[in-house]
Design a protein around this motif. Sequence first.
Motif, PDB file in Angstrom:
ATOM      1  N   SER A  33      -7.327   4.377 -15.642  1.00  0.00           N
ATOM      2  CA  SER A  33      -6.423   5.035 -14.539  1.00  0.00           C
ATOM      3  C   SER A  33      -6.761   4.002 -13.726  1.00  0.00           C
ATOM      4  O   SER A  33      -6.163   3.717 -12.770  1.00  0.00           O
ATOM      5  CB  SER A  33      -6.104   6.223 -13.569  1.00  0.00           C
ATOM      6  OG  SER A  33      -5.774   6.783 -15.613  1.00  0.00           O
ATOM      7  N   LEU A  34      -7.798   4.143 -12.329  1.00  0.00           N
ATOM      8  CA  LEU A  34      -8.132   3.811 -11.548  1.00  0.00           C
ATOM      9  C   LEU A  34      -8.004   1.773 -11.950  1.00  0.00           C
ATOM     10  O   LEU A  34      -7.530   1.166 -11.147  1.00  0.00           O
ATOM     11  CB  LEU A  34      -9.624   3.900 -10.868  1.00  0.00           C
ATOM     12  CG  LEU A  34      -9.096   5.745 -10.453  1.00  0.00           C
ATOM     13  CD1 LEU A  34     -10.192   5.801  -9.349  1.00  0.00           C
ATOM     14  CD2 LEU A  34      -7.797   5.228  -9.380  1.00  0.00           C
ATOM     15  N   LEU A  38      -5.491  -0.731 -10.113  1.00  0.00           N
ATOM     16  CA  LEU A  38      -6.095  -1.450  -8.956  1.00  0.00           C
ATOM     17  C   LEU A  38      -5.622  -3.223  -9.443  1.00  0.00           C
ATOM     18  O   LEU A  38      -5.348  -4.171  -9.020  1.00  0.00           O
ATOM     19  CB  LEU A  38      -7.668  -1.848  -8.642  1.00  0.00           C
ATOM     20  CG  LEU A  38      -8.277  -1.072  -8.286  1.00  0.00           C
ATOM     21  CD1 LEU A  38      -9.509  -0.518  -7.867  1.00  0.00           C
ATOM     22  CD2 LEU A  38      -8.278  -0.457  -6.708  1.00  0.00           C
ATOM     23  N   GLU A  39      -6.132  -3.667 -10.928  1.00  0.00           N
ATOM     24  CA  GLU A  39      -5.530  -4.721 -11.179  1.00  0.00           C
ATOM     25  C   GLU A  39      -3.790  -4.897 -11.461  1.00  0.00           C
ATOM     26  O   GLU A  39      -3.283  -5.650 -10.791  1.00  0.00           O
ATOM     27  CB  GLU A  39      -5.296  -4.355 -13.285  1.00  0.00           C
ATOM     28  CG  GLU A  39      -6.911  -4.850 -13.370  1.00  0.00           C
ATOM     29  CD  GLU A  39      -7.076  -4.939 -14.982  1.00  0.00           C
ATOM     30  OE1 GLU A  39      -5.816  -4.460 -15.655  1.00  0.00           O
ATOM     31  OE2 GLU A  39      -8.264  -4.557 -15.904  1.00  0.00           O
ATOM     32  N   GLU A  40      -2.909  -3.614 -11.130  1.00  0.00           N
ATOM     33  CA  GLU A  40      -2.138  -3.935 -10.559  1.00  0.00           C
ATOM     34  C   GLU A  40      -1.502  -4.668  -9.528  1.00  0.00           C
ATOM     35  O   GLU A  40      -0.280  -5.056  -8.880  1.00  0.00           O
ATOM     36  CB  GLU A  40      -1.115  -2.760 -10.848  1.00  0.00           C
ATOM     37  CG  GLU A  40       0.884  -3.214 -11.088  1.00  0.00           C
ATOM     38  CD  GLU A  40       1.217  -1.813 -11.314  1.00  0.00           C
ATOM     39  OE1 GLU A  40       2.086  -0.589 -10.942  1.00  0.00           O
ATOM     40  OE2 GLU A  40       0.739  -0.360 -12.325  1.00  0.00           O
ATOM     41  N   VAL A  41      -2.506  -3.592  -8.550  1.00  0.00           N
ATOM     42  CA  VAL A  41      -2.179  -3.835  -7.026  1.00  0.00           C
ATOM     43  C   VAL A  41      -2.441  -5.385  -7.009  1.00  0.00           C
ATOM     44  O   VAL A  41      -2.169  -5.821  -5.529  1.00  0.00           O
ATOM     45  CB  VAL A  41      -2.471  -2.967  -6.163  1.00  0.00           C
ATOM     46  CG1 VAL A  41      -3.206  -3.452  -4.755  1.00  0.00           C
ATOM     47  CG2 VAL A  41      -2.150  -0.957  -6.766  1.00  0.00           C
ATOM     48  N   CYS A  42      -3.765  -5.333  -7.113  1.00  0.00           N
ATOM     49  CA  CYS A  42      -3.859  -7.130  -6.460  1.00  0.00           C
ATOM     50  C   CYS A  42      -3.207  -8.016  -7.412  1.00  0.00           C
ATOM     51  O   CYS A  42      -2.866  -8.405  -6.631  1.00  0.00           O
ATOM     52  CB  CYS A  42      -5.886  -7.473  -7.578  1.00  0.00           C
ATOM     53  SG  CYS A  42      -6.457  -8.450  -7.332  1.00  0.00           S
ATOM     54  N   GLN A  43      -3.051  -8.197  -8.543  1.00  0.00           N
ATOM     55  CA  GLN A  43      -1.735  -9.037  -9.151  1.00  0.00           C
ATOM     56  C   GLN A  43      -0.511  -9.042  -8.559  1.00  0.00           C
ATOM     57  O   GLN A  43      -0.223 -10.335  -7.848  1.00  0.00           O
ATOM     58  CB  GLN A  43      -1.513  -8.703 -10.120  1.00  0.00           C
ATOM     59  CG  GLN A  43      -2.536  -9.667 -11.759  1.00  0.00           C
ATOM     60  CD  GLN A  43      -1.390  -8.473 -13.150  1.00  0.00           C
ATOM     61  OE1 GLN A  43      -0.624  -8.185 -13.234  1.00  0.00           O
ATOM     62  NE2 GLN A  43      -2.363  -8.303 -13.599  1.00  0.00           N
ATOM     63  N   PHE A  64      -8.632   5.154  -1.948  1.00  0.00           N
ATOM     64  CA  PHE A  64      -9.747   5.494  -2.633  1.00  0.00           C
ATOM     65  C   PHE A  64      -9.962   7.186  -1.663  1.00  0.00           C
ATOM     66  O   PHE A  64     -10.133   8.077  -2.254  1.00  0.00           O
ATOM     67  CB  PHE A  64     -11.093   5.031  -1.862  1.00  0.00           C
ATOM     68  CG  PHE A  64     -12.180   5.602  -2.197  1.00  0.00           C
ATOM     69  CD1 PHE A  64     -13.124   5.595  -4.298  1.00  0.00           C
ATOM     70  CD2 PHE A  64     -13.111   6.199  -1.799  1.00  0.00           C
ATOM     71  CE1 PHE A  64     -14.261   6.538  -4.027  1.00  0.00           C
ATOM     72  CE2 PHE A  64     -14.277   6.824  -1.480  1.00  0.00           C
ATOM     73  CZ  PHE A  64     -15.419   6.878  -3.226  1.00  0.00           C
ATOM     74  N   THR A  65      -8.958   6.852  -0.369  1.00  0.00           N
ATOM     75  CA  THR A  65      -9.609   7.802   0.702  1.00  0.00           C
ATOM     76  C   THR A  65      -8.611   8.770  -0.163  1.00  0.00           C
ATOM     77  O   THR A  65      -9.548  10.684   0.105  1.00  0.00           O
ATOM     78  CB  THR A  65      -9.295   7.843   1.959  1.00  0.00           C
ATOM     79  OG1 THR A  65     -10.378   6.718   2.111  1.00  0.00           O
ATOM     80  CG2 THR A  65      -9.644   8.863   2.960  1.00  0.00           C
ATOM     81  N   SER A  66      -7.448   9.089  -0.146  1.00  0.00           N
ATOM     82  CA  SER A  66      -6.027   9.662  -0.622  1.00  0.00           C
ATOM     83  C   SER A  66      -7.232  10.443  -2.345  1.00  0.00           C
ATOM     84  O   SER A  66      -6.963  11.757  -2.248  1.00  0.00           O
ATOM     85  CB  SER A  66      -5.511   9.243  -1.312  1.00  0.00           C
ATOM     86  OG  SER A  66      -5.064   8.161   0.587  1.00  0.00           O
ATOM     87  N   PHE A  67      -7.592   9.846  -3.332  1.00  0.00           N
ATOM     88  CA  PHE A  67      -8.100  10.196  -4.622  1.00  0.00           C
ATOM     89  C   PHE A  67      -9.222  10.524  -4.499  1.00  0.00           C
ATOM     90  O   PHE A  67      -8.983  12.213  -4.640  1.00  0.00           O
ATOM     91  CB  PHE A  67      -8.318   8.828  -5.099  1.00  0.00           C
ATOM     92  CG  PHE A  67      -8.353   9.790  -6.808  1.00  0.00           C
ATOM     93  CD1 PHE A  67      -7.806   9.996  -7.831  1.00  0.00           C
ATOM     94  CD2 PHE A  67      -9.645   9.405  -6.697  1.00  0.00           C
ATOM     95  CE1 PHE A  67      -8.456  10.192  -8.225  1.00  0.00           C
ATOM     96  CE2 PHE A  67     -10.593  10.242  -8.103  1.00  0.00           C
ATOM     97  CZ  PHE A  67      -9.536  10.288  -8.798  1.00  0.00           C
ATOM     98  N   SER A  68      -9.866  10.705  -2.918  1.00  0.00           N
ATOM     99  CA  SER A  68     -11.283  11.304  -2.681  1.00  0.00           C
ATOM    100  C   SER A  68     -10.533  13.308  -2.838  1.00  0.00           C
ATOM    101  O   SER A  68     -11.268  14.222  -2.739  1.00  0.00           O
ATOM    102  CB  SER A  68     -12.375  11.206  -2.826  1.00  0.00           C
ATOM    103  OG  SER A  68     -12.080  10.626  -0.893  1.00  0.00           O
ATOM    104  N   ILE A  69      -9.707  12.745  -1.881  1.00  0.00           N
ATOM    105  CA  ILE A  69      -9.140  13.762  -1.260  1.00  0.00           C
ATOM    106  C   ILE A  69      -8.460  14.724  -2.137  1.00  0.00           C
ATOM    107  O   ILE A  69      -9.315  16.367  -2.350  1.00  0.00           O
ATOM    108  CB  ILE A  69      -8.540  13.710   0.107  1.00  0.00           C
ATOM    109  CG1 ILE A  69      -9.312  13.533   1.862  1.00  0.00           C
ATOM    110  CG2 ILE A  69      -7.718  14.697   0.879  1.00  0.00           C
ATOM    111  CD1 ILE A  69      -8.635  12.862   2.807  1.00  0.00           C
ATOM    112  N   ALA A  70      -7.594  13.955  -2.795  1.00  0.00           N
ATOM    113  CA  ALA A  70      -7.367  14.678  -3.979  1.00  0.00           C
ATOM    114  C   ALA A  70      -8.206  15.725  -4.885  1.00  0.00           C
ATOM    115  O   ALA A  70      -7.910  16.870  -5.695  1.00  0.00           O
ATOM    116  CB  ALA A  70      -6.028  13.634  -4.388  1.00  0.00           C
ATOM    117  N   VAL A  71      -8.996  15.047  -5.272  1.00  0.00           N
ATOM    118  CA  VAL A  71     -10.251  16.012  -6.291  1.00  0.00           C
ATOM    119  C   VAL A  71     -11.054  16.827  -5.323  1.00  0.00           C
ATOM    120  O   VAL A  71     -11.018  17.079  -5.853  1.00  0.00           O
ATOM    121  CB  VAL A  71     -11.187  14.214  -7.092  1.00  0.00           C
ATOM    122  CG1 VAL A  71     -11.879  15.046  -7.560  1.00  0.00           C
ATOM    123  CG2 VAL A  71      -9.811  13.208  -7.524  1.00  0.00           C
TER     124      VAL A  71
END
Length: 71
Positions: A33-34, A38-43, A64-71
């Motif tokens: 998923s990540l 990242l591929e979509e954002v990079c493109q 990354f910060t948002s995801f790590s807080i959510a997990v």
Amino acid sequence: MGSSQEDLESRFANLLQPIRDLTKNWDVDIASSLEDYLEEVCQHILQINPALFFSFAVLIAISFTSFSIAV
């Protein structure tokens, strides 16, 4: 002994089912998923302006910060 275990499972199946359903929420392939994200954002950023690498790095850090807080 095995039949009493089966009797208990069948007796309490309706109580255990919501717990089993909740465990399915954790069966997520986070790595893929990540990677897709990242591929979509990079493109997207490279299509707008290839010189925005700094902005891309900041976006990755925030994600990354948002995801790590959510997990």
